[in-house]
Design a protein around this motif. Sequence first.
Motif, PDB file in Angstrom:
ATOM      1  N   PRO A  22       0.825  -1.202   0.000  1.00 28.06           N
ATOM      2  CA  PRO A  22       0.000   0.000   0.000  1.00 28.06           C
ATOM      3  C   PRO A  22       0.860   1.253   0.000  1.00 28.06           C
ATOM      4  N   ARG A  23       0.219   2.382  -0.197  1.00 32.33           N
ATOM      5  CA  ARG A  23       0.970   3.634  -0.239  1.00 32.33           C
ATOM      6  C   ARG A  23       1.525   3.986   1.128  1.00 32.33           C
ATOM      7  N   LYS A  30       4.085  15.698   2.608  1.00 30.57           N
ATOM      8  CA  LYS A  30       5.495  15.352   2.780  1.00 30.57           C
ATOM      9  C   LYS A  30       5.640  14.092   3.623  1.00 30.57           C
ATOM     10  N   GLU A  31       6.445  13.173   3.156  1.00 33.51           N
ATOM     11  CA  GLU A  31       6.650  11.947   3.919  1.00 33.51           C
ATOM     12  C   GLU A  31       7.551  12.191   5.114  1.00 33.51           C
ATOM     13  N   GLN A  62      19.190   3.948  -6.281  1.00 32.71           N
ATOM     14  CA  GLN A  62      17.854   3.491  -6.699  1.00 32.71           C
ATOM     15  C   GLN A  62      16.775   3.857  -5.687  1.00 32.71           C
ATOM     16  N   SER A  63      17.117   3.798  -4.405  1.00 29.06           N
ATOM     17  CA  SER A  63      16.104   4.002  -3.367  1.00 29.06           C
ATOM     18  C   SER A  63      16.017   5.440  -2.870  1.00 29.06           C
ATOM     19  N   GLY A  64      17.143   6.161  -2.949  1.00 26.92           N
ATOM     20  CA  GLY A  64      17.186   7.503  -2.377  1.00 26.92           C
ATOM     21  C   GLY A  64      17.497   7.486  -0.889  1.00 26.92           C
ATOM     22  N   ALA A  65      17.590   6.291  -0.296  1.00 29.51           N
ATOM     23  CA  ALA A  65      17.872   6.163   1.137  1.00 29.51           C
ATOM     24  C   ALA A  65      19.378   6.127   1.385  1.00 29.51           C
ATOM     25  N   ARG A  66      19.768   6.406   2.610  1.00 29.32           N
ATOM     26  CA  ARG A  66      21.165   6.252   3.006  1.00 29.32           C
ATOM     27  C   ARG A  66      21.303   4.881   3.672  1.00 29.32           C
ATOM     28  N   ILE A  67      22.306   4.112   3.264  1.00 26.43           N
ATOM     29  CA  ILE A  67      22.516   2.765   3.815  1.00 26.43           C
ATOM     30  C   ILE A  67      23.891   2.708   4.454  1.00 26.43           C
ATOM     31  N   SER A  91       9.104   5.870   2.107  1.00 25.53           N
ATOM     32  CA  SER A  91       9.132   5.092   0.859  1.00 25.53           C
ATOM     33  C   SER A  91      10.554   4.726   0.450  1.00 25.53           C
ATOM     34  N   GLU A  92      11.518   5.600   0.756  1.00 24.57           N
ATOM     35  CA  GLU A  92      12.919   5.309   0.433  1.00 24.57           C
ATOM     36  C   GLU A  92      13.447   4.147   1.268  1.00 24.57           C
ATOM     37  N   VAL A  93      13.086   4.153   2.547  1.00 23.81           N
ATOM     38  CA  VAL A  93      13.530   3.088   3.452  1.00 23.81           C
ATOM     39  C   VAL A  93      12.932   1.746   3.024  1.00 23.81           C
TER      40      VAL A  93
END
Length: 211
Positions: A22-23, A30-31, A62-67, A91-93
């Motif tokens: 789901p969304r 803003k998320e 690809q995700s925009g997240a920091r890993i 959503s990035e996580v």
Amino acid sequence: MESPDLRGDSSPDTAPRRSQLPRSPTVGDKEKQTHIRFLVSNTAAGCIIGKGGSTITEFQSQSGARIQLSRNHEVFPGTSDRIILISGVFSEVIKAMELILEKLLTEVEDSNDVESRSKVRLVVPNSSCGAIIGKGGSNIKSFIEDSRAGIKISPQDNIAGLNDRLVTLTGSFEEQMRAIFLILSKLIEDAHYPPTFNSPFPYSAHKSADG
């Protein structure tokens, strides 16, 4: 042969699975900023990093997240496993978790490491475990029913300076991802759960006493 259903779940055509989620929860338009931590073996950590850091760089892009990963010797107390920290908006996580879990599924396909293929261990602060459990276990029961994943929270440990517990998720890729989505959605609402986390390994101070 032990778990043929798990092999089916880890087949390469994972693209449609994402659309079933789901969304993401949002605040206005803003998320929310958030993070998630989970454990991986040293071998799995190598797969996620890739040659010269190529895989982790690609996943971040690809995700925009920091890993971030804890170092070789920085293992979660009582285990031999390293910690991964994913930071970003919700959503990035979630996207980064999908990429990492898919990668680990394909990497262990050729091995007999069924346990690694069917288990994710999230690191959650003691203070936020109540939000996952809910009154009389209501939240965790609904998460299990909704996701069809197994969800177990470890007992509180007496290790000095350890204020975290492990939330173990078992099941197929889709079941684990649905459980992660539900758990993180609940943690975002929890006042005790910090929106950001600086280091994948917050236990250094307790270790450094040994030199």
